[in-house]
Design a protein around this motif. Sequence first.
Motif, PDB file in Angstrom:
ATOM      1  N   PRO A 223      42.827  48.951  -0.877  1.00 33.17           N
ATOM      2  CA  PRO A 223      43.638  50.524  -0.628  1.00 33.17           C
ATOM      3  C   PRO A 223      43.658  50.616   0.839  1.00 33.17           C
ATOM      4  N   TRP A 224      42.620  50.364   1.466  1.00 37.23           N
ATOM      5  CA  TRP A 224      42.727  50.624   2.971  1.00 37.23           C
ATOM      6  C   TRP A 224      43.758  49.863   3.636  1.00 37.23           C
ATOM      7  N   GLU A 225      44.391  48.651   2.997  1.00 36.66           N
ATOM      8  CA  GLU A 225      45.306  47.787   3.920  1.00 36.66           C
ATOM      9  C   GLU A 225      46.565  48.660   3.887  1.00 36.66           C
ATOM     10  N   ILE A 226      46.798  49.613   3.174  1.00 37.08           N
ATOM     11  CA  ILE A 226      48.090  50.718   3.375  1.00 37.08           C
ATOM     12  C   ILE A 226      47.798  52.060   3.779  1.00 37.08           C
ATOM     13  N   ASP A 227      46.525  52.185   4.431  1.00 38.42           N
ATOM     14  CA  ASP A 227      46.129  53.382   4.972  1.00 38.42           C
ATOM     15  C   ASP A 227      46.150  53.308   6.663  1.00 38.42           C
ATOM     16  N   THR A 228      47.185  53.589   7.160  1.00 39.20           N
ATOM     17  CA  THR A 228      47.213  53.524   8.643  1.00 39.20           C
ATOM     18  C   THR A 228      46.394  54.505   9.437  1.00 39.20           C
ATOM     19  N   GLU A 229      45.619  55.385   8.685  1.00 39.92           N
ATOM     20  CA  GLU A 229      44.806  56.252   9.411  1.00 39.92           C
ATOM     21  C   GLU A 229      43.424  55.851   9.298  1.00 39.92           C
ATOM     22  N   ILE A 230      43.003  54.820   8.848  1.00 35.38           N
ATOM     23  CA  ILE A 230      41.732  54.489   8.888  1.00 35.38           C
ATOM     24  C   ILE A 230      41.024  54.545  10.156  1.00 35.38           C
ATOM     25  N   PRO A 231      39.851  54.861  10.189  1.00 36.70           N
ATOM     26  CA  PRO A 231      39.067  55.120  11.688  1.00 36.70           C
ATOM     27  C   PRO A 231      39.137  53.540  12.106  1.00 36.70           C
ATOM     28  N   ARG A 232      39.245  53.707  13.544  1.00 33.34           N
ATOM     29  CA  ARG A 232      39.355  52.324  14.035  1.00 33.34           C
ATOM     30  C   ARG A 232      38.044  52.341  14.796  1.00 33.34           C
ATOM     31  N   ILE A 233      37.299  51.331  14.283  1.00 30.81           N
ATOM     32  CA  ILE A 233      35.831  50.761  14.758  1.00 30.81           C
ATOM     33  C   ILE A 233      36.115  49.523  15.702  1.00 30.81           C
ATOM     34  N   LYS A 234      35.140  49.558  17.191  1.00 34.81           N
ATOM     35  CA  LYS A 234      35.099  48.578  18.037  1.00 34.81           C
ATOM     36  C   LYS A 234      34.502  47.494  17.384  1.00 34.81           C
ATOM     37  N   LEU A 235      35.460  46.484  16.850  1.00 37.36           N
ATOM     38  CA  LEU A 235      34.909  45.018  16.702  1.00 37.36           C
ATOM     39  C   LEU A 235      35.269  44.041  17.532  1.00 37.36           C
ATOM     40  N   PRO A 236      34.669  42.830  17.739  1.00 38.40           N
ATOM     41  CA  PRO A 236      35.059  41.765  18.071  1.00 38.40           C
ATOM     42  C   PRO A 236      36.468  41.220  18.001  1.00 38.40           C
ATOM     43  N   VAL A 237      37.164  40.720  18.895  1.00 38.25           N
ATOM     44  CA  VAL A 237      38.459  40.733  19.037  1.00 38.25           C
ATOM     45  C   VAL A 237      39.109  40.061  17.729  1.00 38.25           C
ATOM     46  N   PHE A 238      38.675  38.841  17.259  1.00 35.37           N
ATOM     47  CA  PHE A 238      39.251  38.304  16.368  1.00 35.37           C
ATOM     48  C   PHE A 238      39.073  39.131  14.904  1.00 35.37           C
ATOM     49  N   LYS A 239      37.831  39.886  14.810  1.00 36.04           N
ATOM     50  CA  LYS A 239      37.701  40.577  13.656  1.00 36.04           C
ATOM     51  C   LYS A 239      38.803  41.591  13.729  1.00 36.04           C
ATOM     52  N   ALA A 240      38.843  42.306  15.001  1.00 25.26           N
ATOM     53  CA  ALA A 240      39.833  43.457  15.017  1.00 25.26           C
ATOM     54  C   ALA A 240      41.229  43.104  14.675  1.00 25.26           C
ATOM     55  N   MET A 241      41.647  42.026  14.918  1.00 27.08           N
ATOM     56  CA  MET A 241      42.800  41.507  14.696  1.00 27.08           C
ATOM     57  C   MET A 241      42.890  41.286  13.132  1.00 27.08           C
ATOM     58  N   ARG A 242      41.921  40.583  12.602  1.00 23.41           N
ATOM     59  CA  ARG A 242      42.002  40.377  11.122  1.00 23.41           C
ATOM     60  C   ARG A 242      42.130  41.461  10.387  1.00 23.41           C
ATOM     61  N   HIS A 243      41.432  42.673  10.929  1.00 21.10           N
ATOM     62  CA  HIS A 243      41.342  43.815  10.116  1.00 21.10           C
ATOM     63  C   HIS A 243      42.266  44.854  10.357  1.00 21.10           C
ATOM     64  N   TYR A 244      42.801  45.109  11.523  1.00 19.69           N
ATOM     65  CA  TYR A 244      44.007  46.269  11.801  1.00 19.69           C
ATOM     66  C   TYR A 244      45.270  45.675  12.216  1.00 19.69           C
ATOM     67  N   THR A 245      45.615  44.365  12.124  1.00 20.75           N
ATOM     68  CA  THR A 245      46.822  43.979  12.537  1.00 20.75           C
ATOM     69  C   THR A 245      47.964  44.448  11.453  1.00 20.75           C
ATOM     70  N   ASN A 246      49.060  45.156  11.410  1.00 16.56           N
ATOM     71  CA  ASN A 246      50.165  45.334  10.523  1.00 16.56           C
ATOM     72  C   ASN A 246      49.788  45.980   9.317  1.00 16.56           C
ATOM     73  N   LEU A 247      48.957  46.930   9.533  1.00 21.35           N
ATOM     74  CA  LEU A 247      48.643  47.843   8.348  1.00 21.35           C
ATOM     75  C   LEU A 247      49.936  48.738   7.860  1.00 21.35           C
ATOM     76  N   ALA A 248      50.723  49.149   9.039  1.00 22.68           N
ATOM     77  CA  ALA A 248      51.773  49.836   8.925  1.00 22.68           C
ATOM     78  C   ALA A 248      52.872  49.184   8.000  1.00 22.68           C
ATOM     79  N   SER A 249      52.762  47.798   8.057  1.00 19.35           N
ATOM     80  CA  SER A 249      53.918  47.218   7.339  1.00 19.35           C
ATOM     81  C   SER A 249      53.552  46.849   5.891  1.00 19.35           C
TER      82      SER A 249
END
Length: 276
Positions: A223-249
């Motif tokens: 469900p969180w993969e279609i939620d563009t408003e989830i809180p942005r947590i500071k993550l290591p670069v690779f994990k951040a990319m894997r987690h937050y990339t292209n949620l809007a699409s």
Amino acid sequence: MKNAFTVDLEDWFCSHNLIGEIKYEDWDKQEGRVTAPTLRLLDLLKKYNRKATFFVLGWVADRYPELIQKVAADGHEIASHGYSHKLLTGITSDFFEEDLLKSVNAIERACGVKPTGYRAPAFTVVNSTKWAFDILKKLGFTYDSSVYPTSVHPDYGIGDAPLSIYSPQNGLTEIPLSCAVLFNRNIPCSGGAYLRFLPYFFYKQLVNSVIKSGRSYIFYTHPWEIDTEIPRIKLPVFKAMRHYTNLASTFGKIERLLQDFEFTSLQDILSEQQTG
């Protein structure tokens, strides 16, 4: 040959990407956001008259029983995703059994359904955790859908596992996540970040190659993969990319998949296989 649509029903802070940032003990302090995107997925499935399997996290079932009741009332299969989303690679077999039983009880309390299907958090049924199969069988489960037959991910995968549905041991059925075979390599294409990262036209080709090989295509999302408003947590670069990339699409891509392919639940696929 039928294809399966599956949802790992957990909240945004349950993801294994956030394990180092948000502890399980602090989950109740986070903003719960699971309801709205789950209802959005339910509406989308209803729009295209598709059934799905929802792997429900027991922790979520205890806190959102009405949501689990809604999923079941819409005719979707209710399966287990464990209770606390602990990776199997980081727990003992005894803890796994307790956690799994706790999830079964939570799901039964929420909607009256005893799950017979299971998916491990982050697909962590790997070579070192195959002991999970015996415990699943012991607790009355009939199938598992945790094995990803690939070697490309650092946290999961059994590279030489069968690509098609098989029986690993004790009569339990394994429904592996889907990989396309390109240049003799197993390329993951079951959903999640793979769907979000790849252009849809290429992703669709991968799905078609799975189906043309005579295998059921197994799709998953959260469900969180279609939620563009989830809180942005500071993550290591690779994990951040894997987690937050292209949620809007993501939602749009999922809708295109539902338009382009027939989907049903995993239990429906197994029933067809047993009677076919």
